[in-house]
Design a protein around this motif. Structure first.
Motif, PDB file in Angstrom:
ATOM      1  N   THR A  37      46.280  46.429  46.625  1.00 46.46           N
ATOM      2  CA  THR A  37      45.494  47.484  45.963  1.00 46.46           C
ATOM      3  C   THR A  37      44.020  47.121  45.952  1.00 46.46           C
ATOM      4  N   LEU A  38      43.710  45.899  45.538  1.00 42.65           N
ATOM      5  CA  LEU A  38      42.303  45.490  45.475  1.00 42.65           C
ATOM      6  C   LEU A  38      41.678  45.503  46.872  1.00 42.65           C
ATOM      7  N   ALA A  39      42.453  45.092  47.877  1.00 40.44           N
ATOM      8  CA  ALA A  39      41.926  45.102  49.250  1.00 40.44           C
ATOM      9  C   ALA A  39      41.580  46.531  49.665  1.00 40.44           C
ATOM     10  N   ASN A  40      42.450  47.496  49.330  1.00 40.09           N
ATOM     11  CA  ASN A  40      42.157  48.896  49.654  1.00 40.09           C
ATOM     12  C   ASN A  40      40.970  49.417  48.852  1.00 40.09           C
ATOM     13  N   VAL A  41      40.906  49.018  47.584  1.00 39.14           N
ATOM     14  CA  VAL A  41      39.788  49.460  46.734  1.00 39.14           C
ATOM     15  C   VAL A  41      38.466  48.994  47.347  1.00 39.14           C
ATOM     16  N   LEU A  42      38.409  47.742  47.782  1.00 38.28           N
ATOM     17  CA  LEU A  42      37.182  47.206  48.390  1.00 38.28           C
ATOM     18  C   LEU A  42      36.822  47.977  49.657  1.00 38.28           C
ATOM     19  N   ALA A  43      37.832  48.281  50.477  1.00 37.42           N
ATOM     20  CA  ALA A  43      37.585  48.972  51.747  1.00 37.42           C
ATOM     21  C   ALA A  43      37.088  50.394  51.525  1.00 37.42           C
ATOM     22  N   MET A  44      37.332  50.956  50.341  1.00 39.68           N
ATOM     23  CA  MET A  44      36.951  52.347  50.057  1.00 39.68           C
ATOM     24  C   MET A  44      35.742  52.441  49.123  1.00 39.68           C
ATOM     25  N   THR A  45      35.125  51.296  48.815  1.00 38.72           N
ATOM     26  CA  THR A  45      33.971  51.304  47.922  1.00 38.72           C
ATOM     27  C   THR A  45      32.706  51.643  48.713  1.00 38.72           C
ATOM     28  N   ARG A  46      31.885  52.510  48.104  1.00 40.64           N
ATOM     29  CA  ARG A  46      30.656  52.943  48.751  1.00 40.64           C
ATOM     30  C   ARG A  46      29.680  51.782  48.971  1.00 40.64           C
ATOM     31  N   ALA A  47      28.772  51.955  49.919  1.00 37.35           N
ATOM     32  CA  ALA A  47      27.769  50.928  50.222  1.00 37.35           C
ATOM     33  C   ALA A  47      27.036  50.527  48.945  1.00 37.35           C
ATOM     34  N   ASP A  48      26.868  49.241  48.767  1.00 33.41           N
ATOM     35  CA  ASP A  48      26.167  48.644  47.620  1.00 33.41           C
ATOM     36  C   ASP A  48      26.884  48.839  46.281  1.00 33.41           C
ATOM     37  N   GLY A  49      28.121  49.287  46.330  1.00 35.45           N
ATOM     38  CA  GLY A  49      28.915  49.411  45.115  1.00 35.45           C
ATOM     39  C   GLY A  49      29.511  48.077  44.709  1.00 35.45           C
ATOM     40  N   ALA A  50      30.290  48.089  43.646  1.00 38.47           N
ATOM     41  CA  ALA A  50      30.890  46.839  43.162  1.00 38.47           C
ATOM     42  C   ALA A  50      32.242  47.099  42.521  1.00 38.47           C
ATOM     43  N   VAL A  51      33.084  46.068  42.606  1.00 39.02           N
ATOM     44  CA  VAL A  51      34.424  46.122  42.018  1.00 39.02           C
ATOM     45  C   VAL A  51      34.553  44.957  41.048  1.00 39.02           C
ATOM     46  N   ILE A  80      29.978  42.390  54.129  1.00 37.66           N
ATOM     47  CA  ILE A  80      28.861  42.196  55.067  1.00 37.66           C
ATOM     48  C   ILE A  80      28.420  43.484  55.752  1.00 37.66           C
ATOM     49  N   LEU A  81      29.287  44.501  55.772  1.00 37.26           N
ATOM     50  CA  LEU A  81      28.888  45.752  56.441  1.00 37.26           C
ATOM     51  C   LEU A  81      28.486  46.833  55.442  1.00 37.26           C
ATOM     52  N   ARG A  82      28.939  46.702  54.186  1.00 30.89           N
ATOM     53  CA  ARG A  82      28.563  47.713  53.183  1.00 30.89           C
ATOM     54  C   ARG A  82      27.871  47.118  51.954  1.00 30.89           C
ATOM     55  N   GLY A  83      27.730  45.816  51.939  1.00 33.39           N
ATOM     56  CA  GLY A  83      27.057  45.199  50.779  1.00 33.39           C
ATOM     57  C   GLY A  83      27.827  45.365  49.488  1.00 33.39           C
ATOM     58  N   VAL A  84      29.133  45.555  49.604  1.00 35.83           N
ATOM     59  CA  VAL A  84      29.974  45.702  48.406  1.00 35.83           C
ATOM     60  C   VAL A  84      30.082  44.344  47.700  1.00 35.83           C
ATOM     61  N   SER A  85      30.076  44.359  46.377  1.00 37.77           N
ATOM     62  CA  SER A  85      30.213  43.104  45.619  1.00 37.77           C
ATOM     63  C   SER A  85      31.540  43.070  44.880  1.00 37.77           C
ATOM     64  N   LEU A  86      32.134  41.891  44.858  1.00 41.10           N
ATOM     65  CA  LEU A  86      33.370  41.661  44.101  1.00 41.10           C
ATOM     66  C   LEU A  86      32.986  40.812  42.891  1.00 41.10           C
TER      67      LEU A  86
END
Ligand code: NDP
Length: 328
Positions: A227-241, A260-266
């Motif tokens: 679930t978390l892996a899917n959540v990360l893959a669907m998070t908008r650029a520069d968003g965070a989980v 590295i491609l969307r700047g998403v933060s965990l």
């Protein structure tokens, strides 16, 4: 000899056992504050401790129960005196230090916070570790600079304890909340807490792709794993989980692509050893920002002698919202 009633986990040759029995006050562990526990709660970790499904109990015998509210009976700590109303979450209580499913607890005063103004002892435990963790998640998203205008916020495990409080807090803060649940029957409940959309958790359970269509700017995840892996893959650029849980599993089958491609933060959330200033900030915000009618709507109350019946239920994802354990 003074005794009190407590749930006790013991380990014998046949494995772990759980009994409700008298416990000798002299066997309480070291601490400078003794508390008459009035309320505790049921958290996922308490389910693990009571059933032994995961080795969260590190000392035997152990009184389970990771959080409580109550009244100070005796204190050698400068900040507390008899009669003070206090709250405790974390610090290994119910894991390495004798815990909350008991009429008495002896702990370090440094672990306590005063009962926040505006909350009763029962309401503080309706929030409990799960609700306090939901606030730590919200604070992490705030700290990251995310705001409702950046897009929707997702909550996974939404009908559970962390999830229910997270939905209510995010909605109150003005977010468009997407509540992910595996239970169709809880859709109305979640809308009542402030969810704008319901997402079937099956949509987050498939084999994760490195990246997928961008759907939310922020997320609070109580589930982990696929679930978390899917959540990360669907998070908008520069968003965070903000990731706090493992209800689905401890693993995280993801790739570096969202980072590295969307700047998403965990953002990792650990509620157990949060330092005092942040702890007090979180409780202060909960007292001010959580709608108490919504808190009441997500809360069920049971007696101390009944809590063990719910251990398997919470692990199976069959409890809803928060469960307060009335001790006295
Ligand atoms: P709950 O059981 O109340 O909530 C978990 C929810 O997750 C369930 O209600 C269910 O929601 C969903 N869920 C359960 N099993 C699965 C599964 N196999 N796959 C997908 N979703 C599932 O637990 P809590 O709210 O008390 O705790 C949630 C998590 O957060 C736990 O893992 C807990 O250990 C962790 N936690 C961590 C803390 C920290 O300090 N990091 C502090 C507090 C909690 P639905 O039916 O709506 O899908």
């Amino acid at each position: 000899m003074a005794t009190f009633r407590a749930w006790v986990v013991e380990k014998g040759e046949g494995g772990q056992s759980l009994t409700f029995r008298d416990f000798d006050e002299a066997d309480l562990m070291e601490g400078d504050v003794t508390v008459r526990v009035t309320h505790s709660t049921l958290n996922y970790k308490d389910g693990l401790a009571m059933t032994g499904k995961s080795p969260v109990v590190r000392r035997f015998p152990m009184i389970p129960g990771i959080d409580f509210s109550g009244i100070v009976e005796t204190s050698e700590h400068p900040a507390y005196k008899p009669g003070d109303a206090v709250v405790l979450t974390g610090w290994g209580v119910g894991e390495t230090h004798l815990g909350a499913y008991a009429e008495r607890a002896r702990v370090k005063g440094d672990w306590l916070v005063p009962l926040p103004e505006g909350l009763s002892a029962a309401q503080a435990m309706a929030i409990g570790t799960a609700g306090y963790t939901a606030m730590l998640c919200l604070m992490a998203l705030d700290h990251h600079g995310l705001k409702p205008e950046h897009g929707p916020a997702l909550v996974t495990g939404a009908s559970g304890g962390v999830g229910s409080v997270a939905v209510a807090l995010l909605a109150r803060a003005g977010w468009h909340v997407i509540a992910s649940t595996g239970r169709d029957s809880e859709a109305e409940y979640l809308r009542g807490l402030g969810a704008a959309e319901i997402l079937d958790r099956a949509e987050l359970s498939g084999t994760p792709k490195p990246l997928a269509k961008e759907r939310w700017a922020a997320a609070i995840d109580a589930v982990g794993s696929t679930t978390l892996a899917n959540v990360l893959a669907m998070t908008r650029a520069d968003g965070a989980v903000a990731a706090c849980g493992l209800a689905q599993g401890m693993d995280l089958p993801t790739s570096v692509a969202p980072f590295i491609l969307r700047g998403v933060s965990l953002l990792g959330i650990n509620s157990v050893t949060t330092p005092q200033p942040k702890r007090r900030e979180a409780w202060g915000r909960l007292a001010r920002e959580l709608d108490l009618d919504k808190l009441a709507a997500m809360t069920t109350t049971v007696g101390l002698s009944d809590v063990a019946d719910l251990a398997e239920e919470i692990l199976a994802g069959r409890t809803r919202g928060r469960t307060v354990v009335e001790v006295a």
